[in-house]
Design a protein around this motif. Structure first.
Motif, PDB file in Angstrom:
ATOM      1  N   LYS A  66       0.995  -1.183   0.040  1.00 10.23           N
ATOM      2  CA  LYS A  66       0.042   0.044  -0.092  1.00 10.23           C
ATOM      3  C   LYS A  66       0.923   1.236   0.122  1.00 10.23           C
ATOM      4  O   LYS A  66       2.116   0.961   0.234  1.00 10.23           O
ATOM      5  N   ALA A  67       0.223   2.411   0.071  1.00  8.76           N
ATOM      6  CA  ALA A  67       1.037   3.765  -0.197  1.00  8.76           C
ATOM      7  C   ALA A  67       1.534   3.768   1.333  1.00  8.76           C
ATOM      8  O   ALA A  67       1.041   3.518   2.331  1.00  8.76           O
ATOM      9  N   SER A 103       6.278   8.729  -9.648  1.00 10.09           N
ATOM     10  CA  SER A 103       5.168   8.857  -8.818  1.00 10.09           C
ATOM     11  C   SER A 103       5.056   7.612  -7.927  1.00 10.09           C
ATOM     12  O   SER A 103       4.248   7.628  -7.214  1.00 10.09           O
ATOM     13  N   LEU A 104       5.855   6.451  -8.101  1.00  7.74           N
ATOM     14  CA  LEU A 104       5.529   5.485  -7.039  1.00  7.74           C
ATOM     15  C   LEU A 104       6.261   5.678  -5.951  1.00  7.74           C
ATOM     16  O   LEU A 104       5.912   5.027  -4.888  1.00  7.74           O
ATOM     17  N   PHE A 105       7.555   5.997  -5.828  1.00  2.48           N
ATOM     18  CA  PHE A 105       8.458   6.140  -4.639  1.00  2.48           C
ATOM     19  C   PHE A 105       8.697   7.606  -4.215  1.00  2.48           C
ATOM     20  O   PHE A 105       8.818   8.520  -5.082  1.00  2.48           O
ATOM     21  N   THR A 141       6.345   3.880  -0.648  1.00  2.00           N
ATOM     22  CA  THR A 141       5.697   4.012  -1.738  1.00  2.00           C
ATOM     23  C   THR A 141       4.819   5.267  -1.511  1.00  2.00           C
ATOM     24  O   THR A 141       4.356   5.346  -0.443  1.00  2.00           O
ATOM     25  N   LYS A 142       4.830   5.968  -2.636  1.00  3.68           N
ATOM     26  CA  LYS A 142       3.664   7.228  -2.584  1.00  3.68           C
ATOM     27  C   LYS A 142       2.372   6.779  -2.765  1.00  3.68           C
ATOM     28  O   LYS A 142       1.444   7.444  -2.491  1.00  3.68           O
ATOM     29  N   ARG A 143       2.266   5.647  -3.614  1.00  5.73           N
ATOM     30  CA  ARG A 143       0.935   5.084  -3.967  1.00  5.73           C
ATOM     31  C   ARG A 143       1.151   3.554  -4.050  1.00  5.73           C
ATOM     32  O   ARG A 143       2.132   2.915  -4.025  1.00  5.73           O
TER      33      ARG A 143
END
Length: 829
Positions: free
Chosen positions: A586-587, A618-620, A631-633
């Protein structure tokens, strides 16, 4: 022609010398010579060197010289023979006048060592002057009625010679009516008198021409002649008569002009003009008396015409004549003796016999500085003189003989306090009121090396940046010396001592002239933080004196070390770090954590993390302060299974230093267990759970205890400093005891953004230091505790292997600050 002084000059000199030699004759061991006057220049008086017991070589070596107090230098010393010789013509009459004794005192000054001797040279009279009369022609008017036996005083002859060479006899040319009588008065003075031995008869002889001859007692005898013309007068046959033939009076020398002296009185039994008397001073009165006295022609009162001077002449004899006004005038004569009383009108005079030379400041008490004498022209108590020095003066006067004194030291001297003395000597006589005079004798004090150099500070603190230029100046020490000349010239040197078992001279050197200290090579804060330099300042006196000071050199850190990655371990070893993550994460899921350390200190060691490049930005995300990769998302099926992250690590120094690390993340399906479980492939599920539980308990307990102790210490420190800030730092340091590792500890709570860490430093600052650092991040999901003992190098391979084995399911950070060969570090996340 005999050289003459003023009457006033030789009379006071004769009187002064007379009293002076009366005192001198009481001194034993004085040398006395006797010579006749008018000797030729170069005539030998006596062998002075032999009489004083001196060799001929000592005359040159000890600088023998003769000084005369009479004014003119009549004698000198033949340095080759040691004889006292006549230097100039000597006229006894010019020096001593009518004094029976004529002695010239001489001072023989011998230097090295200073010695003063007295000698006397008696000047014997020579019959070089003939008797002389003031007037060559004298006229007497004598009445024919003058009674036989009447005496008429004649002018006395003057002869400057004394004793047997003075006037001895008078003779008169043959005449039937007159004979000669010689009357002797006080002081042996002889006055010729013309005696009427037979009645005069003007009708037979009006004028009688007589010749008066005066002869001295010299061999051969000399004579002088005066003509006497006697005019015989008629009628008035009564001679005025004085009440006294001799008057005596005493007058003070400071009597004003016009003062009354004495009254003389004569009577004449004749009547009319023959009985009227007119007074006048005698015909033979010297000009010096005429200039001082005058007589009232009517009353016979004598008055002063100008002030008297006892020092010039102490007594005067005045001949008074009383004549009637008859047709044939007749006269009577008397004498008045005026004694001049001394008044204290001459101040004492101080004469410096020898000039003082430079006096060393360590001279003993009683050292002779100068010789001097004192004299006063007055007589009696008015001529008695006492000398006085200032009370604060370290000098004293020591009486020797005949008003001669030696100026000597009476205490210790210090050139640094007084380099020169102007000694004021006051001479005061015993007159009423007393008179005084002053003279100043300058005495220079020469320096002795009795003061050691003194530094401006007992110790110096120098702050030096590391990596400085070789040969640059570190500091300049300065010392001063109160002495003078060579005794104050200072040279600087560095005393030998050890810095990390190496001589301090290998690190620095000093300019011996100005005290400037220069570096021998560049310093590294990470290897050497502080050292001492013992500097000595030595003067060039004999013997030389010195003093020391300590220079504490503190090396200041510069940002010369880039951050070093210690985790992931593969990045440390130079390879790519591979990490795995489940697509179901998860984020906010913690993927991994990058940890780096910086060998610098302070702001130069503050580290921040930044995601420089990413396959999918955008992921990390990377935490700026902790280096945690999250994780960002949530990951999706569309995301690439292989993600590559380039993380840049920067410090906070100036200029900034940085490093990068590349992390490869593999996204896998069905990966639900923690990363640490995948590494433990051979362990059973129950055993894994037990180990994790044990680690968590130990870590939490350690963190709890450390946090409690730390916050208690910080709370006490903050309360003392009355600080209410969000972060508190407590440091305990004893720089004076830094050599004892058991007494030196630093506990510091630092705040780097969201990172909270406690740093504990202890031990010897120079060689054996220990460092403990605990980092607590509020963003960290774990609170694990690890104690690590690193090696003496910056190789972190062993550190990583320990971390991998001890923390299987957590991410960690490590910070190390290497102070010397032995240190310890621990981190809490």
């Amino acid at each position: 022609m005999t050289k003459r002084m003023g009457y006033r000059d030789w009379r006071w000199q004769a009187l002064w010398w007379h009293h002076f030699f009366l005192l001198w004759t009481t001194i034993n061991g004085q040398t006395r010579y006797s010579i006749p006057e008018e000797l030729k220049q170069g005539s030998v008086v006596g062998n002075l060197a032999k009489d004083l017991g001196l060799g001929l070589s000592e005359i040159f070596d000890r600088k023998l010289r003769v000084a005369s107090e009479a004014g003119e230098q009549y004698f000198s010393v033949d340095a080759g023979k040691g004889e006292l010789v006549v230097n100039d013509r000597i006229d006894r009459e010019a020096l001593c006048g009518q004094s029976s004794s004529c002695v010239l005192p001489l001072q023989v000054v011998i230097e090295n060592p200073l010695q003063l001797n007295r000698i006397e040279v008696e000047i014997r009279d020579v019959n070089d002057n003939a008797p002389s009369f003031l007037k060559s022609d004298n006229i007497l008017e004598i009445a024919e009625s003058t009674v036989v036996g009447v005496r008429f005083p004649l002018e006395s002859a003057e002869d400057p010679d004394v004793g047997s060479n003075g006037v001895k006899t008078y003779t008169l040319s043959k005449d039937d009516c007159f004979t000669l009588k010689v009357k002797e008065i006080e002081n042996g003075r002889k006055i010729p008198e013309l005696v009427l031995s037979k009645s005069l008869d003007r009708e037979k002889k009006v004028i009688h021409d007589l010749f008066l001859t005066a002869m001295d007692g010299g061999n051969p005898a000399k004579s002088g002649t005066s003509k006497i013309t006697v005019n015989v007068l008629d009628v008035n046959d009564n001679v005025p008569l004085f009440e006294n033939t001799f008057y005596k009076v005493a007058v003070q020398e400071n009597s004003l002009n016009g003062s009354f002296v004495i009254k003389t009185k004569a009577t004449d039994i004749d009547e009319g003009p023959n009985g009227e008397i007119e007074y006048s001073l005698g015909k033979h009165t010297p000009p010096s008396v005429l200039s001082l006295f005058h007589i009232d022609t009517v009353t016979g009162d004598i008055y002063l015409k100008k002030e008297l001077d006892h020092e010039t002449q102490a007594s005067y004899r005045i001949d008074i004549s009383a004549k009637d006004k008859g047709f044939l005038k007749m006269e009577a004569h008397c004498s008045v003796q005026v004694d001049v009383l001394d008044v204290n009108d001459n101040p004492p005079d101080i004469v410096l016999t020898s000039k003082p030379t430079a006096l060393p400041e360590d001279s003993r008490s009683g050292t002779v500085v100068a010789l001097l004498s004192v004299r006063d022209l007055d007589s009696g108590d008015n001529g008695k003189v006492t000398l006085k020095l200032p009370k604060s003066s370290p000098f004293n006067l020591k009486a020797s003989f005949s008003n001669n004194y030696a100026l000597v030291t009476s205490g210790s001297l210090d050139r640094e306090r007084f380099s020169e003395y102007d000694i004021e000597i006051t001479a005061t006589d015993s007159g009423s009121p007393p008179l005084s005079s002053k003279t100043i004798i300058p005495v220079i004090i020469s320096d002795v090396n009795d003061n050691a150099p003194l530094f401006t500070q007992p110790s110096y603190n120098v702050y030096l940046k590391e990596n400085g230029v070789l040969g640059s100046i570190l500091y300049s020490v300065s010392a001063s010396d109160l002495d003078f000349g060579e005794n104050a010239k200072i040279s600087y040197s560095i005393l030998d001592s050890k810095v990390q078992d190496v001589s301090v001279s290998s690190y620095v050197y000093i300019n011996s002239d100005n005290g400037s200290i220069y570096s021998m090579h560049s310093f590294d804060y990470e290897k050497l933080k502080v050292f001492q330099i013992q500097v000595q300042a030595k003067d060039q006196g004999s013997p030389s004196l010195s003093s020391n000071t300590t220079v504490h050199v503190f090396i200041l850190d510069q940002n010369d070390n880039a951050p070093a990655v210690i985790y992931p371990s593969s990045a440390v070893l130079g390879s790519l770090s591979h990490q795995r993550m489940s697509r179901s994460a998860k984020a906010g899921h913690l993927v991994t954590k990058v940890t780096a350390v910086d060998a610098d200190s302070g702001h130069n060691a503050w580290i921040s993390y930044k995601l420089a490049e990413a396959t999918d930005a955008s992921l990390f995300t990377v935490n700026l302060y902790t280096g945690e990769v999250r994780t960002k998302r949530a990951a999706s099926e569309q995301d690439d299974s292989s993600q590559r992250l380039l993380i840049e690590i920067k410090d906070d120094g100036e200029p900034m230093q940085s490093a990068t690390v590349t992390v490869s993340i593999l996204l896998e399906d069905g990966l639900h267990e923690p990363i640490l479980d995948l590494r433990q492939k051979t362990a059973e599920p129950s055993r894994k759970t037990g180990r994790i539980t044990l680690y968590l308990i130990l870590s939490l307990a350690s963190v709890s205890v450390l946090s409690l102790v730390t916050f208690l210490i910080l709370a006490v420190k903050c309360m003392r400093n009355s600080s209410s800030s969000g972060s508190c730092c407590m440091t305990r340091s004893d720089c004076d005891n830094y050599k004892n590792p058991n007494r030196n500890m630093q506990i510091q709570l630092n705040t780097d953004g969201p990172i909270k860490y406690v740093e504990v430093l202890g031990g010897d600052m120079m060689s054996q230091s220990q460092s403990f650092r605990s980092c607590m991040s509020p963003m960290s999901e774990y609170s694990d505790f690890t104690l690590i003992k690193p090696s003496s190098t910056t190789d972190f391979t062993e550190v990583i292997s320990v971390l991998d084995a001890s923390l299987p399911d957590s991410t960690w950070t490590f910070e190390s600050q290497q102070v010397s060969r032995q240190n310890m570090a621990f981190s809490v996340i």
